[in-house]
Design an enzyme around this catalytic site. Sequence first.
Site, PDB file in Angstrom:
ATOM      1  N   ASP A 109       0.760  -1.529   0.053  1.00 29.31           N
ATOM      2  CA  ASP A 109       0.156   0.172  -0.341  1.00 29.31           C
ATOM      3  C   ASP A 109       0.847   0.927   0.154  1.00 29.31           C
ATOM      4  OD1 ASP A 109      -1.851  -1.758   0.139  1.00 29.31           O
ATOM      5  OD2 ASP A 109      -3.230  -0.461   2.609  1.00 29.31           O
ATOM      6  N   ASP A 110       0.076   2.385  -0.281  1.00 25.04           N
ATOM      7  CA  ASP A 110       0.525   3.923  -0.063  1.00 25.04           C
ATOM      8  C   ASP A 110       1.712   4.342  -1.426  1.00 25.04           C
ATOM      9  OD1 ASP A 110      -0.782   3.896   2.110  1.00 25.04           O
ATOM     10  OD2 ASP A 110       0.679   3.360   3.153  1.00 25.04           O
TER      11      ASP A 110
ATOM     12  N   HIS B 188      -6.127   3.217  -3.954  1.00 21.02           N
ATOM     13  CA  HIS B 188      -5.353   3.669  -2.398  1.00 21.02           C
ATOM     14  C   HIS B 188      -6.430   4.857  -2.035  1.00 21.02           C
ATOM     15  CE1 HIS B 188      -4.973   1.722   0.939  1.00 21.02           C
ATOM     16  NE2 HIS B 188      -3.558   2.785   1.235  1.00 21.02           N
TER      17      HIS B 188
ATOM     18  N   HIS C  71      -5.795   9.400   1.249  1.00 16.57           N
ATOM     19  CA  HIS C  71      -6.078   8.110   2.228  1.00 16.57           C
ATOM     20  C   HIS C  71      -6.419   8.503   3.579  1.00 16.57           C
ATOM     21  CE1 HIS C  71      -3.894   5.688   4.755  1.00 16.57           C
ATOM     22  NE2 HIS C  71      -2.868   4.775   3.591  1.00 16.57           N
TER      23      HIS C  71
ATOM     24  N   TYR D 231      -6.932   1.959   6.261  1.00 18.52           N
ATOM     25  CA  TYR D 231      -7.350   1.295   7.096  1.00 18.52           C
ATOM     26  C   TYR D 231      -8.194   0.603   7.035  1.00 18.52           C
ATOM     27  CZ  TYR D 231      -5.869   6.495   7.857  1.00 18.52           C
ATOM     28  OH  TYR D 231      -4.840   7.491   7.799  1.00 18.52           O
TER      29      TYR D 231
ATOM     30  N   HIS E  11       3.682  -2.510   3.292  1.00 21.29           N
ATOM     31  CA  HIS E  11       3.560  -1.187   2.634  1.00 21.29           C
ATOM     32  C   HIS E  11       5.371  -0.935   1.633  1.00 21.29           C
ATOM     33  CE1 HIS E  11       0.664  -0.854   5.677  1.00 21.29           C
ATOM     34  NE2 HIS E  11      -0.027   0.190   5.330  1.00 21.29           N
TER      35      HIS E  11
END
Length: 465
Positions: A184-185, A234, A238, A275, A338
């Site tokens: 992610d991210d 994503h 966020h 989350y 991540h």
Amino acid sequence: MHFTSITAAAAIALALVAGDANAHMGKGVPHNFKVREVIKPGSGIMTAAKRAATAAAAAPSITNEQSEEQLKSQTEECEAYNYPGISDIKANFPTVWQTAELVQGDTQASQVWDSIQKSGIIPADVKQKGTGGKGDFSSVTPTYPASDPDCWYEYHKCVTPKHKGLNPDIWQCPEPETWGLTFDDGPNCTHNKFYDFLKENNQKATLFYIGSNLLDWPAQGQRGLSDGHHICVHTWSHQYMTQLTNDQVFAELYYTGKAIKDILGITARCWRPPYGDVDDRVRAIAQGLGMSTNVWSDDTEDWQIQPQGTLPTSAIVQNYNSIINQNYDTHGNIVLTHEINADTMNEMMQMYPTIKKHFKNIVPITACMNETNPYPESITFPNFADYTAGKISPANIPDMNNFKISSATYSPLAVATQTGSTVGSNGQLSTGPKKTSGASPTAALNNWTAVSCGIFAILGFLLVA
Ligand SMILES: *[C@@H]1O[C@H](CO)[C@@H](O)[C@H](O)[C@H]1NC(C)=O
Ligand SMILES: *[C@@H]1O[C@H](CO)[C@@H](O)[C@H](O)[C@H]1NC(C)=O
Ligand SMILES: *[C@@H]1O[C@H](CO)[C@@H](O)[C@H](O)[C@H]1NC(C)=O
């Protein structure tokens, strides 16, 4: 200059937001509901803003994917740069790292949104769980029914929607001894070492990209596609999605999908909620956009690694090991990791040999779900059998060194329609709305004729009005 005073202002605003988010952390959340992965937008963007002052002198000449890929030092990689085409499309997007809203005058987006709303797919009885997107659920959890009527993933790990017509989440690889590899991210500026590592190990992964990051680091995002990884959404900024309005949920997903289309040339059909904060209302909007909801079965909590987080490396290693040591005789997993910063990526590189030793297969979600056409564009991915037999590379990936970033036609509705089927005879899993007979809430979305008629009706209305 790539980073403007607007970026600087956004950075300051975000620093305030981050402070706010921390203030709410852990308050009134369900007993098993942890506040996760708080991105420190201040850190990334602040550095970028600071860099902007000196970048004029030092700016590396990143003109295409290849020139970014060749940068070896993280300092160079994290130098802000002007990328051909980005300044022309920026005005079509919300401000980076701010809650996405429909961009004024964006008729294409409004039409898509109107069609999704008119389709009836969004359940009216699922309410917004607080406001602001910062994760304070103290006004919600005391009265939220234990039966979990909204299928709120982070509450009791619900992955089978309670509302009709909604597809189940993708949350674990069905094949035994199989590690579902997801990050992610991204994209962020320090990933060349890590992407090189994946390449050297003949390893593909599913990457959940943040829209704001992609606008800031477009060449880095292009490398993800070019290397043959599977790219998903994503969100734009966020946040806790169940705390945003329908309009904001739509905009967070739509503009990230559009950024991926404009900058990488593909239409993403998968997303992951930051989350894990998703319920049937948010799922429905994503499904309206043709995106499958992807969560996870296991969490490394790697985002907490020091120095940006508060946990020592040993604690993260322990998390990895407890995932590795579970019994996978009858199923695999999908693990949350991540590429948020250099430390989380280093940690994965450290753990990779151990994972490799314990698992028969390490696969991206495409392979784990036999998803051979994750994008409607003509790129084909190997199914599970092919991937695990060593044919790991997708075919027909566009050449990112000759790709022109531009405001492309982003058609998520057409995609939602095209993919309106379940698992086909070829074992291929569709991620779009399911084709159901009768008065299904998704029926309107399964009928492109109806949708386009709706669009033209709206267009006509706009012209008359
Ligand atoms: C990007 O990576 C850098 C270096 O590891 C880190 O300091 C920064 O916080 C990251 N930015 C974001 C937005 O995650
Ligand atoms: C993938 O396809 C294989 C056959 O090629 C099948 O055994 C397996 O169950 C499929 N997996 C999924 C998730 O559909
Ligand atoms: C699709 O919608 C059009 C217009 O509303 C309708 O005439 C047609 O029968 C629908 N087709 C299907 C397969 O539902």
